[in-house]
Motif scaffolding. Structure first.
Motif, PDB file in Angstrom:
ATOM      1  N   UNK A 173       0.655  -1.340   0.018  1.00 18.84           N
ATOM      2  CA  UNK A 173      -0.025   0.019  -0.093  1.00 18.84           C
ATOM      3  C   UNK A 173       0.847   1.239   0.010  1.00 18.84           C
ATOM      4  N   UNK A 174       0.531   2.073  -0.724  1.00 16.82           N
ATOM      5  CA  UNK A 174       1.113   3.484  -0.947  1.00 16.82           C
ATOM      6  C   UNK A 174       2.128   3.527  -1.857  1.00 16.82           C
ATOM      7  N   UNK A 175       2.602   2.326  -2.635  1.00 14.50           N
ATOM      8  CA  UNK A 175       3.410   2.409  -3.732  1.00 14.50           C
ATOM      9  C   UNK A 175       2.760   2.298  -5.078  1.00 14.50           C
ATOM     10  N   UNK A 176       3.385   2.480  -6.074  1.00 15.57           N
ATOM     11  CA  UNK A 176       3.027   2.608  -7.572  1.00 15.57           C
ATOM     12  C   UNK A 176       2.457   1.047  -7.832  1.00 15.57           C
ATOM     13  N   UNK A 200       2.437  -9.521  -9.270  1.00 14.78           N
ATOM     14  CA  UNK A 200       1.455  -8.932  -8.268  1.00 14.78           C
ATOM     15  C   UNK A 200       1.812 -10.140  -7.175  1.00 14.78           C
ATOM     16  N   UNK A 201       2.483 -11.253  -7.357  1.00 14.99           N
ATOM     17  CA  UNK A 201       2.855 -12.000  -6.306  1.00 14.99           C
ATOM     18  C   UNK A 201       1.551 -12.758  -5.811  1.00 14.99           C
ATOM     19  N   UNK A 211      -6.865  -5.726  -4.793  1.00 18.84           N
ATOM     20  CA  UNK A 211      -5.886  -4.613  -5.122  1.00 18.84           C
ATOM     21  C   UNK A 211      -6.927  -3.369  -5.383  1.00 18.84           C
ATOM     22  N   UNK A 212      -6.844  -2.212  -4.503  1.00 19.28           N
ATOM     23  CA  UNK A 212      -7.380  -0.986  -5.009  1.00 19.28           C
ATOM     24  C   UNK A 212      -6.554  -0.089  -5.295  1.00 19.28           C
ATOM     25  N   UNK A 230      -2.393   5.656  -9.862  1.00 21.03           N
ATOM     26  CA  UNK A 230      -1.757   4.616  -9.811  1.00 21.03           C
ATOM     27  C   UNK A 230      -1.155   4.229  -8.486  1.00 21.03           C
ATOM     28  N   UNK A 231      -1.533   4.929  -7.452  1.00 18.87           N
ATOM     29  CA  UNK A 231      -1.097   4.563  -5.918  1.00 18.87           C
ATOM     30  C   UNK A 231      -2.121   3.361  -5.509  1.00 18.87           C
TER      31      UNK A 231
END
Length: 166
Positions: free
Chosen positions: A20-23, A117-118, A135-136, A141-142
């Motif tokens: 969370x918080x990454x591109x 995306x793992x 994933x939201x 793109x964050x």
């Protein structure tokens, strides 16, 4: 790698969801018209990535139905339903169910999405399929929210995903 369960039995994925918080990592997936779609094709919208093993399982089908229902009331948001199902199967399912508020995308060609995306299972009866995750992503793109569902047979936390959009 995420350690989850499939029917109560241990299973693991090739990695972990992006933080969370990454591109959000870019991706290229195939839609039901056999066209390639990438993250940049949806850059004007918030995104909910509903990731799952197959439309032909009860919980996966329910997650598509639930997100389809919720998506109709979301502003500037698209729900992308992502699996390794063939685009034909996804189109058949959504057509038969009358689901038109979600976009079906497949990782069947390369598996790159699942690895990036793992979420690709690296073992278990579902080896090479995608695990159940959400994933939201914001319009810039964050990544706003992620959930790796710990038991594949359980539904994701819809409310947590939708609340992240606000």
């Amino acid at each position: 790698m995420a350690n989850i369960t499939l029917g109560g039995n241990p299973a693991s994925t090739v990695g972990n969801l992006p933080e969370t918080g990454t591109k959000a990592p870019n991706f290229t997936l195939t839609n039901t018209d056999l066209e390639d779609k990438s993250l940049s094709d949806f850059s004007d919208s918030k995104l909910v990535l509903n990731i799952f093993p197959s439309v032909d399982t009860g919980v996966c089908a329910q997650s598509i139905r639930t997100f389809n229902e919720k998506a109709s009331s979301l502003d500037n948001t698209k729900v992308l339903c992502i699996s390794k199902d063939l685009p034909f199967a996804m189109a058949r399912f959504c057509g038969a169910e009358g689901l038109d508020n979600v976009i079906s995308l497949s990782d069947y060609k390369t598996g790159d999405f699942g690895n990036t995306y793992g979420v690709t299972f690296k073992d278990s009866a579902f080896e090479t399929l995608l695990s159940r995750a959400v994933v939201v992503i914001d319009t810039d793109g964050t990544i706003l929210h992620t959930e790796q569902v710990s038991e594949v047979g359980e539904e994701p936390n819809y409310e947590a995903a939708l609340n992240a959009l606000n």
